[in-house]
Design an enzyme around this catalytic site. Structure first.
Site, PDB file in Angstrom:
ATOM      1  N   GLN A  44      63.432  -7.994  50.868  1.00  0.00           N
ATOM      2  CA  GLN A  44      64.519  -7.661  49.941  1.00  0.00           C
ATOM      3  C   GLN A  44      64.180  -8.173  48.548  1.00  0.00           C
ATOM      4  O   GLN A  44      63.600  -9.245  48.397  1.00  0.00           O
ATOM      5  CB  GLN A  44      65.814  -8.322  50.414  1.00  0.00           C
TER       6      GLN A  44
ATOM      7  N   CYS B  97      74.195 -10.382  45.815  1.00  0.00           N
ATOM      8  CA  CYS B  97      74.120 -11.846  45.766  1.00  0.00           C
ATOM      9  C   CYS B  97      75.104 -12.376  44.713  1.00  0.00           C
ATOM     10  O   CYS B  97      75.083 -11.947  43.561  1.00  0.00           O
ATOM     11  CB  CYS B  97      72.696 -12.299  45.439  1.00  0.00           C
TER      12      CYS B  97
ATOM     13  N   LYS C  62      71.778  -3.263  49.675  1.00  0.00           N
ATOM     14  CA  LYS C  62      72.832  -4.088  50.291  1.00  0.00           C
ATOM     15  C   LYS C  62      73.786  -4.483  49.182  1.00  0.00           C
ATOM     16  O   LYS C  62      73.363  -5.005  48.155  1.00  0.00           O
ATOM     17  CB  LYS C  62      72.203  -5.322  50.947  1.00  0.00           C
TER      18      LYS C  62
ATOM     19  N   HIS D   8      78.535  -5.537  52.766  1.00  0.00           N
ATOM     20  CA  HIS D   8      79.168  -6.816  53.093  1.00  0.00           C
ATOM     21  C   HIS D   8      80.628  -6.689  52.663  1.00  0.00           C
ATOM     22  O   HIS D   8      80.909  -6.430  51.489  1.00  0.00           O
ATOM     23  CB  HIS D   8      78.436  -7.954  52.342  1.00  0.00           C
TER      24      HIS D   8
ATOM     25  N   SER E 138      74.537 -12.810  59.679  1.00  0.00           N
ATOM     26  CA  SER E 138      74.098 -13.786  58.675  1.00  0.00           C
ATOM     27  C   SER E 138      74.417 -15.192  59.155  1.00  0.00           C
ATOM     28  O   SER E 138      73.661 -15.758  59.944  1.00  0.00           O
ATOM     29  CB  SER E 138      74.756 -13.498  57.328  1.00  0.00           C
ATOM     30  N   ARG E 139      75.579 -15.746  58.759  1.00  0.00           N
ATOM     31  CA  ARG E 139      75.894 -17.124  59.167  1.00  0.00           C
ATOM     32  C   ARG E 139      75.979 -17.258  60.683  1.00  0.00           C
ATOM     33  O   ARG E 139      75.729 -18.336  61.229  1.00  0.00           O
ATOM     34  CB  ARG E 139      77.208 -17.570  58.516  1.00  0.00           C
TER      35      ARG E 139
HETATM   36  C1  LIG Z   1      72.289 -19.423  53.370  1.00  0.00           C
HETATM   37  C2  LIG Z   1      72.546 -18.004  52.998  1.00  0.00           C
HETATM   38  C3  LIG Z   1      71.585 -17.287  52.318  1.00  0.00           C
HETATM   39  C4  LIG Z   1      71.799 -15.951  51.989  1.00  0.00           C
HETATM   40  N1  LIG Z   1      70.809 -15.249  51.386  1.00  0.00           N
HETATM   41  C5  LIG Z   1      70.938 -13.914  51.212  1.00  0.00           C
HETATM   42  C6  LIG Z   1      69.856 -13.135  50.725  1.00  0.00           C
HETATM   43  O1  LIG Z   1      68.774 -13.641  50.418  1.00  0.00           O
HETATM   44  N2  LIG Z   1      70.052 -11.795  50.610  1.00  0.00           N
HETATM   45  C7  LIG Z   1      71.240 -11.194  50.962  1.00  0.00           C
HETATM   46  O2  LIG Z   1      71.362  -9.975  50.867  1.00  0.00           O
HETATM   47  N3  LIG Z   1      72.271 -11.917  51.401  1.00  0.00           N
HETATM   48  C8  LIG Z   1      72.143 -13.255  51.549  1.00  0.00           C
HETATM   49  N4  LIG Z   1      73.192 -13.983  52.040  1.00  0.00           N
HETATM   50  C9  LIG Z   1      74.456 -13.295  52.327  1.00  0.00           C
HETATM   51  C10 LIG Z   1      74.496 -12.813  53.764  1.00  0.00           C
HETATM   52  O3  LIG Z   1      73.431 -11.961  54.077  1.00  0.00           O
HETATM   53  C11 LIG Z   1      75.787 -12.068  54.096  1.00  0.00           C
HETATM   54  O4  LIG Z   1      75.903 -10.929  53.296  1.00  0.00           O
HETATM   55  C12 LIG Z   1      77.027 -12.925  53.949  1.00  0.00           C
HETATM   56  O5  LIG Z   1      76.810 -14.251  54.376  1.00  0.00           O
HETATM   57  C13 LIG Z   1      78.168 -12.323  54.758  1.00  0.00           C
HETATM   58  O6  LIG Z   1      77.874 -12.308  56.119  1.00  0.00           O
HETATM   59  P1  LIG Z   1      78.515 -13.417  57.117  1.00  0.00           P
HETATM   60  O7  LIG Z   1      79.984 -13.480  56.805  1.00  0.00           O
HETATM   61  O8  LIG Z   1      78.221 -12.868  58.477  1.00  0.00           O
HETATM   62  O9  LIG Z   1      77.808 -14.695  56.840  1.00  0.00           O
HETATM   63  C14 LIG Z   1      73.020 -15.326  52.329  1.00  0.00           C
HETATM   64  C15 LIG Z   1      73.992 -16.054  53.004  1.00  0.00           C
HETATM   65  C16 LIG Z   1      73.767 -17.369  53.352  1.00  0.00           C
HETATM   66  C17 LIG Z   1      74.817 -18.115  54.098  1.00  0.00           C
END
Ligand SMILES: Cc1cc2nc3c(=O)[nH]c(=O)nc-3n(C[C@H](O)[C@H](O)[C@H](O)COP(=O)(O)O)c2cc1C
Length: 367
Positions: free
Chosen positions: A77, A107, A146, A176, A236-237
């Site tokens: 990405q 982001c 994304k 998201h 993600s999380r």
């Molecule tokens: C530690 C961390 C790093 C992340 N890094 C990225 C990233 O590099 N690229 C991206 O598109 N989203 C990144 N995200 C966002 C997640 O991919 C995701 O969109 C967001 O956490 C919502 O999903 P969730 O509620 O299941 O965590 C990051 C999230 C976390 C917690």
């Protein structure tokens, strides 16, 4: 067979199932991706890269592109401040042989947005179109974007963003279900995701539409699928300290490992960590956050977490875990009594090292 355990085609790429690991800055490195792949993740991504850093041939950015030989399918990405810079980076990433390339337009990190990257796209619709169009011309690989529902609740533009990325010919998109201004304490808005996905469904049946946000269980993945019409989910999380979530969603039923299964995976993660980063102190420090996430859900794990949070080499981490293992029955199933699962409001940045993980993989992001 569970819906999620079916292959899916993104342009010329066949992905073995419909449960993906998100690009996670500071987290989705080679060791963690290997663990998630072994537990079923159909697609994983390198941490988000900066197009500016790529144009400067930044050493660390190129190191982050490392791929283990077992990684048959791997995405990457990128984000950047101008269409031309992103397209240039896409051309470079294409040559590196990634199986699919994603453009980050979501982001929320202040430094990233301040530099015109990530969620800044959501305020600049023309740039969304230009960036995807120029990137499309730069690669034949499956291309995706994304993004979030909008910049703020008052400025939801998920349908327009979806239309623009589709018109510029992405093969896949991930939504998201939050806005840039919303934190994890705001629940993922499935209806918001559904609106974008509907635009995708009306556009072409070949597009892959991915839902993201709050996927912490099979139950929620299924709810997301039913309420949004997504073709796949991106975790993600929910994968932090719980890579078994891939197995759970693929098999279509709740799964928590026994202590024995858990220990086997954690030890394997440490071996991969050593293989990738070496035996040095940095390797141990980078492993700390994973160890903190892993050690939730077993009895009296708070004290073991406190010691793991200070480990300075991986051998020491292994010793602490083996010592702890003497007091936990190997049949003990995680989360059965003490210990709380990661909640959907949890923000992992508190377990991450600001200087090391940076949270965004963001060389070249300074505005
Ligand atoms: C530690 C961390 C790093 C992340 N890094 C990225 C990233 O590099 N690229 C991206 O598109 N989203 C990144 N995200 C966002 C997640 O991919 C995701 O969109 C967001 O956490 C919502 O999903 P969730 O509620 O299941 O965590 C990051 C999230 C976390 C917690």
């Amino acid at each position: 067979m569970s819906f999620f355990n079916q292959p899916i085609q993104v342009k010329n790429l066949t992905i073995k199932n419909r449960v993906f690991l998100a690009p996670l800055a500071g987290v989705s490195d080679v060791p963690f991706r290997r663990i998630c792949q072994e537990l079923g993740a159909g697609l994983t991504y390198v941490e988000m890269l900066s197009a500016v850093a790529i144009s400067y041939n930044n050493k660390r950015t190129f190191e982050m592109m490392a791929r283990h030989k077992s990684e048959n399918v791997l995405g990457v990405q990128v984000t950047g401040p101008t269409a031309a810079q992103v397209a240039h980076a896409v051309a470079v990433l294409d040559k590196q042989g990634f199986d699919t390339i994603d453009i980050n337009m979501g982001c929320p990190v202040r430094k990233v947005v301040g530099a015109g990257c990530g969620s800044a796209f959501l305020k600049d619709p023309e740039r969304i179109s230009d960036t995807v169009m120029q990137s499309r011309a730069a690669t034949q690989a499956p291309l995706s974007a994304k993004f979030r529902l909008g910049y703020t609740r008052e400025n939801i533009n998920v349908e327009e963003t979806t239309q623009r990325v589709l018109a510029a010919q992405v093969d896949m998109f991930t939504i998201h279900g939050r806005t840039r201004s919303e934190s994890y304490s705001t629940p993922c808005d499935l209806l918001g995701i559904q609106k974008g996905i509907e635009v995708g469904t009306n556009h072409s049946s070949r597009l892959v539409k991915v839902g993201n946000g709050d996927v912490f269980s099979y139950e929620y993945a299924e709810k997301m699928r039913l309420e949004t019409g997504c073709d796949a989910v991106m975790v993600s999380r929910g994968a932090l300290g719980n890579p078994w979530i891939f197995k759970e969603i693929i098999e279509g039923k709740s799964f928590n490992p026994t202590f024995e299964e858990w220990l086997d995976v954690v030890m394997r993660h440490l071996s991969y960590q050593e293989e990738h980063y070496g035996k040095n102190k940095l390797s141990a420090i980078l492993a700390r956050k994973h160890l903190l996430w892993y050690t939730k859900g077993f009895p009296s794990s708070k004290s073991v977490r406190d010691t793991l949070n200070r480990v300075e080499d991986l051998a020491q981490a292994r010793e602490i875990l083996l010592e702890y293992a003497k007091n936990v029955a190997k049949e003990y199933v995680r989360y059965t009594s003490s210990g709380s699962e990661l909640s959907s409001q949890y923000d992992p940045k508190f377990e991450m090292d600001r200087t090391l993980d940076r949270g965004v993989g963001d060389e070249g992001m300074e505005s």
